[in-house]
Design a protein around this motif. Structure first.
Motif, mmCIF file in Angstrom:
data_model
loop_
_atom_site.group_PDB
_atom_site.id
_atom_site.type_symbol
_atom_site.label_atom_id
_atom_site.label_comp_id
_atom_site.label_asym_id
_atom_site.label_seq_id
_atom_site.Cartn_x
_atom_site.Cartn_y
_atom_site.Cartn_z
ATOM 1 N N GLU A 1 0.869 -1.177 0.000
ATOM 2 C CA GLU A 1 0.000 0.000 0.000
ATOM 3 C C GLU A 1 0.907 1.228 0.000
ATOM 4 O O GLU A 1 1.535 1.550 1.016
ATOM 5 N N ILE A 2 1.015 1.882 -1.151
ATOM 6 C CA ILE A 2 1.986 2.962 -1.313
ATOM 7 C C ILE A 2 1.312 4.325 -1.195
ATOM 8 O O ILE A 2 0.099 4.466 -1.280
ATOM 9 N N ASN A 3 2.169 5.342 -0.989
ATOM 10 C CA ASN A 3 1.764 6.754 -0.990
ATOM 11 C C ASN A 3 0.707 7.068 0.059
ATOM 12 O O ASN A 3 -0.131 7.963 -0.147
ATOM 13 N N ALA A 4 0.734 6.360 1.168
ATOM 14 C CA ALA A 4 -0.193 6.664 2.264
ATOM 15 C C ALA A 4 0.420 7.717 3.185
ATOM 16 O O ALA A 4 1.641 7.938 3.194
ATOM 17 N N GLN A 5 -0.426 8.373 3.932
ATOM 18 C CA GLN A 5 0.021 9.279 4.993
ATOM 19 C C GLN A 5 -0.195 8.561 6.327
ATOM 20 O O GLN A 5 -1.319 8.174 6.640
ATOM 21 N N TYR B 1 3.778 11.981 15.543
ATOM 22 C CA TYR B 1 4.966 11.480 14.863
ATOM 23 C C TYR B 1 4.567 11.104 13.438
ATOM 24 O O TYR B 1 3.679 10.262 13.224
ATOM 25 N N THR B 2 5.215 11.737 12.486
ATOM 26 C CA THR B 2 4.929 11.479 11.078
ATOM 27 C C THR B 2 5.868 10.404 10.553
ATOM 28 O O THR B 2 7.069 10.420 10.828
ATOM 29 N N LEU B 3 5.318 9.478 9.772
ATOM 30 C CA LEU B 3 6.110 8.396 9.197
ATOM 31 C C LEU B 3 6.217 8.599 7.684
ATOM 32 O O LEU B 3 5.227 8.913 7.018
ATOM 33 N N GLN B 4 7.426 8.421 7.163
ATOM 34 C CA GLN B 4 7.689 8.566 5.746
ATOM 35 C C GLN B 4 7.866 7.195 5.099
ATOM 36 O O GLN B 4 8.404 6.272 5.713
ATOM 37 N N GLU B 5 7.437 7.070 3.847
ATOM 38 C CA GLU B 5 7.578 5.807 3.117
ATOM 39 C C GLU B 5 9.012 5.685 2.610
ATOM 40 O O GLU B 5 9.453 6.458 1.761
ATOM 41 N N GLY C 1 5.329 0.411 0.822
ATOM 42 C CA GLY C 1 4.586 -0.171 1.929
ATOM 43 C C GLY C 1 5.269 -0.103 3.276
ATOM 44 O O GLY C 1 4.685 -0.538 4.271
ATOM 45 N N VAL C 2 6.484 0.442 3.343
ATOM 46 C CA VAL C 2 7.229 0.528 4.605
ATOM 47 C C VAL C 2 7.293 1.990 5.030
ATOM 48 O O VAL C 2 7.852 2.836 4.317
ATOM 49 N N TYR C 3 6.741 2.285 6.191
ATOM 50 C CA TYR C 3 6.664 3.657 6.692
ATOM 51 C C TYR C 3 7.457 3.758 7.990
ATOM 52 O O TYR C 3 7.250 2.982 8.922
ATOM 53 N N VAL C 4 8.379 4.731 8.046
ATOM 54 C CA VAL C 4 9.330 4.864 9.148
ATOM 55 C C VAL C 4 9.214 6.265 9.726
ATOM 56 O O VAL C 4 9.125 7.260 8.985
ATOM 57 N N SER C 5 9.219 6.352 11.053
ATOM 58 C CA SER C 5 9.079 7.659 11.703
ATOM 59 C C SER C 5 10.258 8.567 11.343
ATOM 60 O O SER C 5 11.399 8.124 11.226
ATOM 61 N N GLU C 6 9.951 9.852 11.142
ATOM 62 C CA GLU C 6 10.985 10.799 10.743
ATOM 63 C C GLU C 6 12.059 10.951 11.800
ATOM 64 O O GLU C 6 13.222 11.179 11.494
ATOM 65 N N GLN C 7 11.677 10.818 13.059
ATOM 66 C CA GLN C 7 12.656 10.891 14.138
ATOM 67 C C GLN C 7 12.459 9.709 15.092
ATOM 68 O O GLN C 7 11.352 9.195 15.217
ATOM 69 N N GLN D 1 -2.065 6.270 19.270
ATOM 70 C CA GLN D 1 -3.050 5.922 18.251
ATOM 71 C C GLN D 1 -2.411 6.011 16.866
ATOM 72 O O GLN D 1 -1.635 6.929 16.578
ATOM 73 N N LEU D 2 -2.739 5.072 16.015
ATOM 74 C CA LEU D 2 -2.244 5.044 14.643
ATOM 75 C C LEU D 2 -3.305 5.616 13.717
ATOM 76 O O LEU D 2 -4.479 5.218 13.780
ATOM 77 N N LEU D 3 -2.891 6.541 12.840
ATOM 78 C CA LEU D 3 -3.781 7.165 11.875
ATOM 79 C C LEU D 3 -3.222 6.968 10.475
ATOM 80 O O LEU D 3 -2.030 7.201 10.229
ATOM 81 N N ILE D 4 -4.073 6.553 9.536
ATOM 82 C CA ILE D 4 -3.648 6.258 8.172
ATOM 83 C C ILE D 4 -4.607 6.920 7.186
ATOM 84 O O ILE D 4 -5.827 6.859 7.368
ATOM 85 N N GLU D 5 -4.049 7.544 6.160
ATOM 86 C CA GLU D 5 -4.852 8.013 5.037
ATOM 87 C C GLU D 5 -4.211 7.471 3.762
ATOM 88 O O GLU D 5 -3.050 7.748 3.475
ATOM 89 N N THR D 6 -4.943 6.670 2.992
ATOM 90 C CA THR D 6 -4.399 6.066 1.783
ATOM 91 C C THR D 6 -4.441 7.069 0.635
ATOM 92 O O THR D 6 -5.065 8.133 0.729
ATOM 93 N N GLN D 7 -3.776 6.720 -0.471
ATOM 94 C CA GLN D 7 -3.682 7.642 -1.592
ATOM 95 C C GLN D 7 -5.036 7.902 -2.258
ATOM 96 O O GLN D 7 -5.193 8.892 -2.965
ATOM 97 N N ASN D 8 -6.016 7.022 -2.012
ATOM 98 C CA ASN D 8 -7.350 7.263 -2.570
ATOM 99 C C ASN D 8 -8.261 8.006 -1.600
ATOM 100 O O ASN D 8 -9.469 8.121 -1.824
ATOM 101 N N GLY D 9 -7.662 8.508 -0.494
ATOM 102 C CA GLY D 9 -8.404 9.357 0.426
ATOM 103 C C GLY D 9 -9.143 8.645 1.537
ATOM 104 O O GLY D 9 -9.796 9.288 2.361
ATOM 105 N N ARG D 10 -9.033 7.332 1.633
ATOM 106 C CA ARG D 10 -9.706 6.599 2.699
ATOM 107 C C ARG D 10 -8.867 6.698 3.970
ATOM 108 O O ARG D 10 -7.636 6.641 3.924
ATOM 109 N N THR D 11 -9.544 6.836 5.115
ATOM 110 C CA THR D 11 -8.834 7.018 6.380
ATOM 111 C C THR D 11 -9.143 5.874 7.336
ATOM 112 O O THR D 11 -10.246 5.313 7.341
#
Length: 400
Positions: A70-74, A84-88, A92-98, A109-119
């Motif tokens: 699952e690519i290009n998610a926020q 804490y923001t995670l970068q791809e 499909g692998v998302y790693v915290s910036e710090q 809590q984990l929050l995800i928004e996919t590239q098609n706008g689903r949260t």
């Protein structure tokens, strides 16, 4: 958190199985209908100060090779007023910036928004209590299948009695020595199917290779008189496995799970087994703690966990457990062949084609070869070049 490649075998929803009997042969025909692509979330943050990771993918059909990332998610992890923001870093692998470490008495809590706008969002989770691995050891045993080998055993104890649920992962690293190594190799000249014998330019006799666990390994002391894990086997390595031929190391990671997380992983282990997948009574969809914000009926697979960890590493030598015994068979029997330079009739190159494809290593001159053989003896590449199986760079943690 390192990824341990747990296989999610929730491949499709609405499985239809049909069986056809022809004579004495039972033919198995599996049809999968109404496939629903569901997001898969693998996320465990820990009390270690590190760049935390989240893995996102999609379920896949039975006949497909594996999941799609699952690519290009926020992806974000929140706690109180902090985010804490995670970068791809790869698909499909998302790693915290710090780097950050999960803290006690704090809700995450984990929050995800996919590239098609689903949260999607997880339930809030808090850090579990701490329990250390007291001892990591190895014993030579005969397992339940009558196979001789090494058992990797964990001991853990929590005097407070608060840590009752355990999940284990391991990463094994081992030395590989090419059994038929030669200081020379072959290089194609590019002219008339010719090859030259040249000195090797890199060290490829001794390498190091690694594997990570891909099973769900759980233990619980909920029904024990005391909160003690004693000689719990997290890995078994057959005595015939070449990976223990020389020096072998294994690092075991112990996660302390909440009751909710333990129940999820226990159900996932049962659900993803072959016996469960093809049983007459199919289990229902496995519900974790991550849900769609847009549609309560959307299926989401995965669990967001916040866990304390403990790690321990040991090193083993083959002679310590198999003194005076022959080494396990190598991954290849390393038989010599002597391919001709050119096929009969001159239609194609033979040896240089094998060299260019990195399929063989040089072994020796083939003195006075018969008509059907070429001038050089060669062996399968891995027999003379360990980099086929691992890296020629020694890991930083390695101790001889």
């Amino acid at each position: 958190m390192k990824r341990t490649n747990i296989t999610y075998k929730l491949l499709s929803f609405g499985v239809v199985l049909s069986f056809t009997l022809e004579g004495c042969i039972e033919e198995f025909d599996a049809e999968f209908e109404d496939f629903e692509s569901a997001i898969v979330v693998e996320a465990t943050i820990t009390n270690e100060m590190e760049r935390q990771q989240v893995f996102l993918s999609r379920t896949y059909k039975f006949e497909e090779e594996g999941p799609t990332a699952e690519i290009n998610a926020q992806v974000r992890i929140t706690e109180g007023g902090n985010t804490y923001t995670l970068q791809e870093t790869e698909p499909g692998v998302y790693v915290s910036e710090q780097p950050f470490a999960a803290q006690p008495n704090t809700a995450y809590q984990l929050l995800i928004e996919t590239q098609n706008g689903r949260t999607y969002s997880s339930n809030e989770m808090t850090l579990t209590d701490t329990a250390q691995i007291d001892n990591l050891s190895a014993e030579r045993i005969t397992n339940d299948f009558g196979e001789d080998g090494l058992a990797i055993l964990v001991d853990s104890f929590d005097a407070t009695g608060n840590s009752k649920n355990f999940r284990y992962e391991f990463s094994e690293t081992y030395k590989v020595i090419a059994p038929e190594w030669n200081a020379f190799d072959l290089k194609s000249t590019g002219i008339d199917c010719g090859v030259d014998v040249i000195p090797k330019m890199e060290q490829n006799q001794v390498c190091f290779a690694s594997n990570v666990s891909n099973d769900i390994i759980l233990a619980s002391t909920a029904n024990f008189d005391e909160n003690r894990i004693s000689k719990f086997m997290v890995q078994f390595v057959s005595g015939n496995n070449y990976i223990i031929s020389y020096r072998y190391s294994v690092e075991v990671t112990q996660y302390i799970l909440s009751n909710e997380a333990f129940s999820y992983f226990e159900a996932l282990d049962q659900f993803s087994s072959t016996e469960s997948l093809f049983s007459e009574s199919q289990p229902g969809f496995l519900i974790g703690n991550v849900f769609s914000d847009d549609s309560p009926d959307e299926k989401v697979l995965g669990f967001f966990d916040v866990s304390t960890v403990s790690k321990k590493r040991i090193f083993l030598n083959y002679d310590d457990f198999y003194p005076g015994e022959d080494l396990p068979p190598y991954v290849n029997p390393c038989l010599e062949i002597a391919p001709k330079l050119i096929s009969q009739g001159g239609a194609r190159c033979i040896l240089s084609a094998l060299v260019d494809a990195n399929q063989v290593s040089y072994s020796n001159i083939n003195d006075d070869p018969p008509f059907e053989e070429g001038p050089y003896l060669v062996i399968p590449r891995e027999c003379g070049d360990c980099t086929v199986l691992g890296s020629n760079e020694q890991p930083d943690f390695w101790i001889e």
